[in-house]
Design a protein around this motif. Structure first.
Motif, PDB file in Angstrom:
ATOM      1  N   GLN A  13       2.830   2.160  14.060  1.00  0.00           N
ATOM      2  CA  GLN A  13       3.339   2.594  12.759  1.00  0.00           C
ATOM      3  C   GLN A  13       4.394   1.632  12.229  1.00  0.00           C
ATOM      4  OE1 GLN A  13       4.716   6.564  13.717  1.00  0.00           O
ATOM      5  NE2 GLN A  13       3.177   7.443  12.349  1.00  0.00           N
ATOM      6  N   HIS A 132       6.337   8.521   3.573  1.00  0.00           N
ATOM      7  CA  HIS A 132       6.239   7.114   3.929  1.00  0.00           C
ATOM      8  C   HIS A 132       7.382   6.405   3.229  1.00  0.00           C
ATOM      9  CE1 HIS A 132       2.487   7.615   5.970  1.00  0.00           C
ATOM     10  NE2 HIS A 132       2.041   8.318   4.940  1.00  0.00           N
ATOM     11  N   CYS A 133       8.033   5.518   3.948  1.00  0.00           N
ATOM     12  CA  CYS A 133       9.215   4.847   3.426  1.00  0.00           C
ATOM     13  C   CYS A 133       8.835   3.895   2.302  1.00  0.00           C
ATOM     14  CB  CYS A 133       9.909   4.076   4.544  1.00  0.00           C
ATOM     15  SG  CYS A 133      11.440   3.311   3.999  1.00  0.00           S
ATOM     16  N   ASP A 141       2.520   0.856   5.196  1.00  0.00           N
ATOM     17  CA  ASP A 141       2.710   2.269   5.472  1.00  0.00           C
ATOM     18  C   ASP A 141       3.598   2.453   6.697  1.00  0.00           C
ATOM     19  OD1 ASP A 141       2.372   4.972   5.287  1.00  0.00           O
ATOM     20  OD2 ASP A 141       0.401   4.975   6.236  1.00  0.00           O
ATOM     21  N   PRO A 143       6.709   5.193   8.187  1.00  0.00           N
ATOM     22  CA  PRO A 143       7.388   6.461   7.902  1.00  0.00           C
ATOM     23  C   PRO A 143       8.891   6.277   7.700  1.00  0.00           C
ATOM     24  CG  PRO A 143       6.722   6.367  10.202  1.00  0.00           C
ATOM     25  CD  PRO A 143       6.200   5.128   9.551  1.00  0.00           C
TER      26      PRO A 143
END
Length: 168
Positions: A13, A132-133, A141, A143
């Motif tokens: 991620q 999502h940040c 993508d 978080p």
């Protein structure tokens, strides 16, 4: 076994962020090596490259960035215009770091803006906001998490170190 899979997912991620951090670090070392600069100069190059890359990601899809940013940033919540201006402020700061123009103003603006950003991230994490940040724009993508907070705080600390070194 399940814990190991979670760790892999987390690393996967955050790979876009890790990649951009590594590129910023290595680019700063490469530039600094060429000019035989010290750690202060390296920090300028690192922050400049980092801010340029992140501002570019935000500018690609400005409206999507603004939509996500105003969900957690305390200043963007109050002013949609700030959500649109922020990537350009970040771009300007990156250019100021790379050019060494107005260093004290650059450090102060960085510290103030990223401190407000950190406060917004802390509030969002405490409230359980799961988004999502937008810090990576809508292209990548990642978080919103303590990693985002660590990034903001780390950049704030670097700006404060540079400010302290400049005024003493």
């Amino acid at each position: 076994m399940m814990k190991h899979q979670t760790q892999k997912t987390s690393i996967k991620q955050y790979w876009p962020l890790i990649s951009l951090m590594m590129v910023s670090i290595f680019a700063a070392f490469a530039i600094n090596w060429r000019i035989s600069g010290n750690m202060t100069i390296w920090m300028h190059y690192f922050m400049g490259v980092f801010l340029l890359m992140f501002s570019t990601l935000k500018i690609f899809h400005l409206e999507k960035f603004a939509n996500g940013f105003e969900m957690y940033d305390i200043l963007a919540k109050r002013s949609r215009a700030y959500a649109y201006i922020y990537p350009f402020v970040e771009l300007l700061l990156g250019l100021l770091y790379l050019s060494f123009i107005l260093p004290i103003l650059t450090y102060v603006l960085t510290a103030v803006i990223l401190t407000f950003g950190s406060i917004g991230v802390i509030q969002a994490l405490k409230s359980g906001l799961d988004i999502h940040c937008p810090c990576m724009g809508s292209i990548l993508d990642v978080p919103l998490s303590t990693v985002t907070l660590t990034e903001d705080i780390g950049m704030t600390v670097m700006a404060l170190i540079l400010l302290f070194m400049r005024i003493t």
